[in-house]
Scaffold this active site. Structure first.
Site, PDB file in Angstrom:
ATOM      1  N   HIS A  59      75.012  88.816 -55.291  1.00  0.00           N
ATOM      2  CA  HIS A  59      75.087  90.240 -54.955  1.00  0.00           C
ATOM      3  C   HIS A  59      74.730  90.383 -53.471  1.00  0.00           C
ATOM      4  O   HIS A  59      73.643  89.959 -53.051  1.00  0.00           O
ATOM      5  CB  HIS A  59      74.132  91.047 -55.841  1.00  0.00           C
ATOM      6  N   GLU A  62      71.301  91.718 -51.857  1.00  0.00           N
ATOM      7  CA  GLU A  62      70.023  91.172 -52.330  1.00  0.00           C
ATOM      8  C   GLU A  62      69.567  90.122 -51.321  1.00  0.00           C
ATOM      9  O   GLU A  62      69.818  88.919 -51.476  1.00  0.00           O
ATOM     10  CB  GLU A  62      70.194  90.625 -53.746  1.00  0.00           C
ATOM     11  N   HIS A 151      67.950  86.425 -57.247  1.00  0.00           N
ATOM     12  CA  HIS A 151      68.373  87.824 -57.134  1.00  0.00           C
ATOM     13  C   HIS A 151      67.189  88.717 -56.806  1.00  0.00           C
ATOM     14  O   HIS A 151      66.027  88.331 -56.986  1.00  0.00           O
ATOM     15  CB  HIS A 151      68.943  88.324 -58.472  1.00  0.00           C
ATOM     16  N   GLU A 215      64.650  86.996 -60.817  1.00  0.00           N
ATOM     17  CA  GLU A 215      64.544  88.327 -60.212  1.00  0.00           C
ATOM     18  C   GLU A 215      63.234  88.375 -59.434  1.00  0.00           C
ATOM     19  O   GLU A 215      62.155  88.192 -60.000  1.00  0.00           O
ATOM     20  CB  GLU A 215      64.556  89.408 -61.304  1.00  0.00           C
TER      21      GLU A 215
HETATM   22  O1  LIG Z   1      68.923  95.589 -60.957  1.00  0.00           O
HETATM   23  C1  LIG Z   1      69.896  95.447 -61.680  1.00  0.00           C
HETATM   24  O2  LIG Z   1      70.313  96.348 -62.431  1.00  0.00           O
HETATM   25  C2  LIG Z   1      70.652  94.138 -61.672  1.00  0.00           C
HETATM   26  C3  LIG Z   1      69.905  93.002 -61.011  1.00  0.00           C
HETATM   27  C4  LIG Z   1      70.780  91.782 -61.145  1.00  0.00           C
HETATM   28  O3  LIG Z   1      71.651  91.588 -60.351  1.00  0.00           O
HETATM   29  N1  LIG Z   1      70.563  91.034 -62.228  1.00  0.00           N
HETATM   30  C5  LIG Z   1      71.468  90.010 -62.632  1.00  0.00           C
HETATM   31  C6  LIG Z   1      70.978  89.352 -63.894  1.00  0.00           C
HETATM   32  C7  LIG Z   1      71.870  88.215 -64.317  1.00  0.00           C
HETATM   33  C8  LIG Z   1      71.561  87.673 -65.704  1.00  0.00           C
HETATM   34  O4  LIG Z   1      71.771  88.403 -66.673  1.00  0.00           O
HETATM   35  O5  LIG Z   1      71.129  86.512 -65.802  1.00  0.00           O
HETATM   36  C9  LIG Z   1      72.818  90.647 -62.869  1.00  0.00           C
HETATM   37  O6  LIG Z   1      72.844  91.766 -63.421  1.00  0.00           O
HETATM   38  O7  LIG Z   1      73.828  90.055 -62.520  1.00  0.00           O
HETATM   39 ZN   LIG Z   2      71.637  90.438 -58.425  1.00  0.00          ZN
END
Ligand SMILES: O=C(O)CCC(=O)N[C@@H](CCC(=O)O)C(=O)O
Ligand SMILES: [Zn+2]
EC number: 3.5.1.96
Length: 336
Positions: A59, A62, A151, A215
């Site tokens: 992303h 980030e 992330h 995260e």
């Molecule tokens: O803050 C958010 O809503 C999304 C943060 C983020 O990018 N999280 C990843 C998690 C990936 C996973 O599920 O392993 C995403 O949503 O892509």
């Molecule tokens: Zn992300």
């Protein structure tokens, strides 16, 4: 410092390096593979058999994880960090990083495990390329494979740093890897219980790596990440890279909160409504009986689970995608 240590500068400028391969004074070979992709290989005599994939910028907005990888690369290129592991550094979505946006047309982290084949555009091509780069990196036999996809989140969180651990049928989550995450500063881990289309799920499921999405805090622009404290993770990554990691014991899991997925909230239509304040934090608790969301055809998402918490609530995702995850506390009894 060697020019290839400046992978981030090259990526931000959209430039290819003049020399694709360089050797540090320590005999570490750095090889530019593609935009935002650089392989680091220690001299054979020092190689400890670990293949480590570090990705960030899947992303584009980030930036704290991108800055962290940039610092590690600088240290390697200067000879201050002496790798014993083979490493692949990936900046996931260069175009979005240049724009400072989460994505340009579509979220790259919803295009793995073959999803890019059903799509088109530059981000589908990039997901395909990232799969290819990861598959080629993790193709050497008899080596340990580890992937951290770094992330930061859209919103604040009651639990600042946490990991998501992908799922694969007949494969158990590793207690040892959880202990490692704890030592790296993670306060919680979400143990997934079904397949997924994110990058770490691809490397876990298809390439046999231990793989995690990490995260690390709230997403902010470059240079504004003082509030994202990655010091424990950075120390641990340096130890992993140099092969100097202190031994991990089971006890090191102490204090790590474990969660499992109760339900994924999928947005089915433009009628989707999420009944949460815009500034709600990740891991906020929701009471049984609470009407969380509504969608087309009188679909209602009502909380049924005791101790449920919401993470990644986002009503703006495209139809068909995840608009939040409901998680519940779990135990360590099924770990390997
Ligand atoms: O803050 C958010 O809503 C999304 C943060 C983020 O990018 N999280 C990843 C998690 C990936 C996973 O599920 O392993 C995403 O949503 O892509
Ligand atoms: Zn992300």
């Amino acid at each position: 410092m060697l020019a290839l240590g400046k992978l981030l500068e090259l990526t931000l400028a959209g430039r290819e390096p003049a020399e694709k391969t360089q050797l540090t004074v320590e005999g570490v070979r750095m090889r530019w593979l593609s935009e935002g992709a650089l392989e680091v290989r220690p001299p054979e005599a020092r190689d400890n058999g670990l293949d480590l994939l570090l990705s960030a910028g899947i992303h584009g907005n980030e930036t704290a994880p991108i800055e962290l990888l940039d610092r590690l690369l600088h240290d390697i290129a200067r000879g201050d960090l002496k790798p014993r592991a083979r490493i692949l550094f990936l900046f996931g979505n260069p175009e979005a990083i240049r724009k400072g946006e989460r994505f340009v047309e579509q979220d790259v982290n919803r295009l793995f495990n073959g999803r890019h084949e059903q799509s088109s555009g530059s981000e589908a091509l990039r997901a395909c390329e990232l799969e290819r780069l990861a598959a080629s990196f993790f193709s050497l036999p008899n080596r340990q494979r580890l992937h951290y996809d770094l992330h930061t989140a859209i919103r604040g969180s009651k639990i600042e740093q946490f990991a998501l651990y992908p799922w694969k049928e007949d494969r158990q989550h590793s207690r040892q890897e959880l202990a490692r995450l704890r030592a790296a500063g993670m306060e919680a881990v979400l143990l997934q219980n079904k397949p997924s289309i994110v990058f770490s799920s691809y490397t876990y499921d298809k390439l046999g790596a231990e793989a995690f999405t990490l995260e690390l805090g709230k997403a902010r622009p470059f240079g504004q990440n003082a509030g994202v404290n990655v010091s424990l993770l950075e120390t641990r990554l340096k130890q992993i890279i140099e092969g100097t990691e202190p031994e991990l014991t089971d006890a090191a899991l102490d204090g790590l909160q474990l969660y499992s997925v109760a339900r994924e909230i999928i947005k089915h239509s433009d009628s989707f409504r999420l009944n949460l304040p815009a500034d709600i934090e990740n891991f906020s608790e929701l009471e049984v009986g609470y009407l969380l969301a509504e969608d087309i055809a009188n679909t209602r998402w009502i909380i049924e689970e005791e101790g449920a918490r919401i993470i990644f609530p986002n009503p703006k995702v495209k139809n068909g995608l995840r608009a939040g995850i409901l998680v519940v506390p779990t135990t360590d009894e099924n770990l390997a």
